[in-house]
Motif scaffolding. Structure first.
Motif, PDB file in Angstrom:
ATOM      1  N   GLY A 239      58.902  34.549 -46.031  1.00 22.78           N
ATOM      2  CA  GLY A 239      60.151  34.736 -45.279  1.00 22.78           C
ATOM      3  C   GLY A 239      60.775  33.405 -44.914  1.00 22.78           C
ATOM      4  O   GLY A 239      60.876  32.500 -45.741  1.00 22.78           O
ATOM      5  N   SER A 240      61.148  33.267 -43.620  1.00 22.04           N
ATOM      6  CA  SER A 240      61.839  32.040 -43.210  1.00 22.04           C
ATOM      7  C   SER A 240      60.862  30.912 -42.879  1.00 22.04           C
ATOM      8  O   SER A 240      61.270  29.821 -42.506  1.00 22.04           O
ATOM      9  N   ARG A 241      59.545  31.165 -42.987  1.00 20.30           N
ATOM     10  CA  ARG A 241      58.564  30.147 -42.582  1.00 20.30           C
ATOM     11  C   ARG A 241      58.058  29.300 -43.764  1.00 20.30           C
ATOM     12  O   ARG A 241      56.977  28.720 -43.701  1.00 20.30           O
ATOM     13  N   GLY A 242      58.857  29.276 -44.855  1.00 17.70           N
ATOM     14  CA  GLY A 242      58.428  28.572 -46.066  1.00 17.70           C
ATOM     15  C   GLY A 242      58.060  27.115 -45.824  1.00 17.70           C
ATOM     16  O   GLY A 242      57.046  26.622 -46.327  1.00 17.70           O
ATOM     17  N   GLY A 243      58.885  26.416 -45.051  1.00 17.20           N
ATOM     18  CA  GLY A 243      58.664  24.993 -44.807  1.00 17.20           C
ATOM     19  C   GLY A 243      57.319  24.766 -44.142  1.00 17.20           C
ATOM     20  O   GLY A 243      56.547  23.875 -44.511  1.00 17.20           O
ATOM     21  N   TYR A 244      57.013  25.597 -43.160  1.00 18.63           N
ATOM     22  CA  TYR A 244      55.735  25.486 -42.445  1.00 18.63           C
ATOM     23  C   TYR A 244      54.579  25.875 -43.362  1.00 18.63           C
ATOM     24  O   TYR A 244      53.572  25.176 -43.477  1.00 18.63           O
ATOM     25  N   TYR A 245      54.763  26.999 -44.087  1.00 24.16           N
ATOM     26  CA  TYR A 245      53.677  27.541 -44.909  1.00 24.16           C
ATOM     27  C   TYR A 245      53.307  26.589 -46.044  1.00 24.16           C
ATOM     28  O   TYR A 245      52.135  26.456 -46.402  1.00 24.16           O
ATOM     29  N   LEU A 321      59.001  29.690 -55.012  1.00 23.45           N
ATOM     30  CA  LEU A 321      59.593  28.360 -55.210  1.00 23.45           C
ATOM     31  C   LEU A 321      61.059  28.305 -54.803  1.00 23.45           C
ATOM     32  O   LEU A 321      61.641  27.218 -54.695  1.00 23.45           O
ATOM     33  N   LYS A 322      61.656  29.477 -54.570  1.00 20.66           N
ATOM     34  CA  LYS A 322      63.060  29.494 -54.142  1.00 20.66           C
ATOM     35  C   LYS A 322      63.176  29.762 -52.641  1.00 20.66           C
ATOM     36  O   LYS A 322      64.280  29.851 -52.101  1.00 20.66           O
ATOM     37  N   GLU A 323      62.052  29.923 -51.961  1.00 18.56           N
ATOM     38  CA  GLU A 323      62.118  30.196 -50.520  1.00 18.56           C
ATOM     39  C   GLU A 323      62.652  28.969 -49.786  1.00 18.56           C
ATOM     40  O   GLU A 323      62.392  27.830 -50.190  1.00 18.56           O
TER      41      GLU A 323
END
Ligand code: NDP
Length: 505
Positions: A239-245, A321-323
């Motif tokens: 979801g929106s947590r891609g950067g963290y994940y 990869l597009k998140e």
């Protein structure tokens, strides 16, 4: 049940998601179960601007929305009583002034609410804040270097404890660094590292199952157990947590902590007693006995993968990869599977297969202990369907419980055999909703019982297993595999187990 001594709980990151969904409702539930000390206060600490009143309103909302008993009704008298000793403290996590002011506030609270200088600090914040919080706590409020009497008129035998949330580092060197930061100001006996899986009833029941029933221990070894599977699957993508994940990935997020805890409880030797030292000694021995996967062998024993474009469980994605926040060339795995061996006398040659991932078919956490087939499969010739070996399935979520799968004869003139379940589920057997993990863990921390918390050396031993795998993946020429949302992961995960003549349950 024992009641903890009077105390104040300070939650850092009190404006956050975990505090709202889990921690504040857990405090209310402990009050309902009469497990909160009579003299208890709570301070929420965060950077967001908020008054005491606004924080109390958030607390009330969190209880009404998320407390497990709020489905029936909220006990407003109890809630108001708890709220009368709830405060908010605004400040940066690294601000010396804010921490000094917190120390003063806590002394005032001790005087007003009789909390006797006993303090439990809960770090419910992102890991980058751990160091400044620990340093400032050490200096101003809690460190063992300060005698309680140094910070005002508090009882000299008062306790100070710190709870920290995972991640406990991202590899062995960073875990060691975090441990040494903690140990600069706190003794290990004051440190409570939370893995909320350990607070779940079924996970605790695993020890009861193994050590309070004499039928399991004699067969709990390589002679009778063919292999063990541990699956933790989630139905949603990042979801929106891609950067963290992307900085962590499935292995660091799930395997190093929750799944290794499950593996250790299945594999450990009977502890000398139920105290924290004995149990944590045995779990640590399990990690130390795991056969290291050499970086060169990583593609033989592990699978890493990323999800592709798709839709599942009401969530759509153009692929990992597009998140948002994920680099287009990221190698971070959203799925990981591995085959581990525990090289000790009990488990020699018995594989432990672990798999976890995002955007998988079902949300579940379970352990499957698969027993060997009988030495002679007498019935197979007469039977239309295959005769399966026995499985013991320990379900951690969604329905906490235990299933024991045995073979039974289908009534009728022919010899047909089907697997049947002997099972128990908490909800139906005990007619109660099991308590939330955080209730039990906060309660234990207030009592000073570290049994269900992770010790520093345990964390390091677990990272020592993971680091060579991460190194192997960094060096591997194989790109992460791919899988579609809603599947059970890439085909290579099936092959990992099927090439051994086994299958995921
Ligand atoms: P949040 O992202 O909601 O952060 C908690 C609070 O920390 C925020 O309200 C914010 O408060 C502050 N914060 C957020 N980002 C930063 C930053 N970059 N620098 C400084 N402060 C920041 O986290 P959660 O509540 O979800 O989780 C808290 C901890 O618990 C994390 O370490 C997480 O890994 C762990 N955890 C969470 C679980 C969950 O279910 N949510 C499960 C297991 C572990 P403010 O801006 O007001 O200071």
């Amino acid at each position: 049940m024992a009641t903890a001594r009077p105390s104040t709980l300070v939650i850092f990151g009190a404006s956050g998601d975990l505090a709202k969904r889990k921690l504040l409702p857990a405090i209310y539930e402990l009050g309902r179960e009469k497990l909160l000390p009579e003299k208890f206060a709570l301070v929420g600490y965060a950077r967001s601007e908020m008054s005491d009143e606004a924080f109390r309103a958030e607390f009330k909302q969190a209880v009404e929305k998320f407390a497990r008993s709020s489905k029936s009704s909220v006990d407003q008298t109890l809630l108001q009583r708890i709220l009368s000793a709830v405060y908010y403290h605004q400040g940066d996590y690294g601000s010396a002034e804010a921490h000094a002011a917190l120390a003063t506030k806590l002394e005032d609270i001790d005087k007003k609410h009789g909390t006797e200088g006993n303090r439990l600090f809960y770090l419910s914040t992102p890991p980058e804040t751990f160091e400044p919080i620990i340093e400032n706590l050490g200096k101003y409020t809690a460190g063992f270097g300060r005698r309680a009497g140094d910070v005002g008129e508090v009882k000299t035998d008062s306790w100070k404890r710190i709870i920290i949330e995972k991640p406990f580092g991202i590899d062995l060197p960073s875990a060691k660094e975090l441990n040494s930061q903690l140990h600069r100001h706190f003794k290990e006996s004051q440190v409570f590292r939370i893995d909320h899986y350990l607070g779940k009833e079924t996970v605790q029941n695993l020890m009861v199952l193994r050590f309070a029933n004499s039928i399991f221990e004699p067969i709990w070894n390589y002679k009778y157990i063919d292999h063990v599977q541990i699956t933790v699957s989630e139905t949603l993508g990042v979801g929106s947590r891609g950067g963290y994940y992307d900085k962590s990935g499935a292995t660091r997020d799930m395997i190093q902590n929750h799944m290794f805890q499950l593996m250790a409880l299945v594999a450990m030797e009977p502890p000398a007693s139920l105290d924290a030292v004995s149990i944590r000694d045995e779990k640590t021995k399990v990690y130390k006995s795991v056969r290291p996967i050499r970086p060169e062998a990583v593609d033989q024993f592990t699978v890493r993968a990323q999800y592709t474009a798709g839709e599942h469980a009401g969530q759509k994605s153009d692929g990992y990869l597009k998140e948002k926040g994920v680099p287009a060339d990221s190698k971070t795995e959203t799925f990981a599977a591995m085959k581990l061996f525990i090289d000790n006398w009990r488990w020699s040659g018995t594989p432990f297969y672990l798999r976890t991932g995002k955007f998988l078919d079902e949300k579940l956490s379970e352990i499957v202990v698969r027993f060997r087939s009988p030495p002679l499969t007498l019935f197979q010739k007469q039977c239309d369907s295959p005769v399966y070996p026995n499985d013991l399935i320990i379900r951690v979520q969604p329905e906490e419980g235990i299933e024991w799968r045995i073979n039974g004869k289908v009534p009728g003139g022919t010899m047909n055999i089907k697997p049947v379940n002997l099972d128990f589920f908490y909800k139906t057997t005990f007619n109660v909703e099991p308590p939330e993990a955080y209730e039990r863990l906060i309660y234990d921390a207030m009592l000073g019982d570290q049994t269900l918390f992770i010790r520093g050396d345990e964390v390091e031993a677990a990272w020592a297993v993971i680091d060579p795998i991460q190194e192997g993946w960094r060096k591997s020429k194989l790109a992460p595999r791919t899988y579609t949302p809603g599947s059970w992961g890439p085909k290579e995960s099936m092959q990992l187990i099927e090439l051994d003549g086994r299958r995921w349950l």
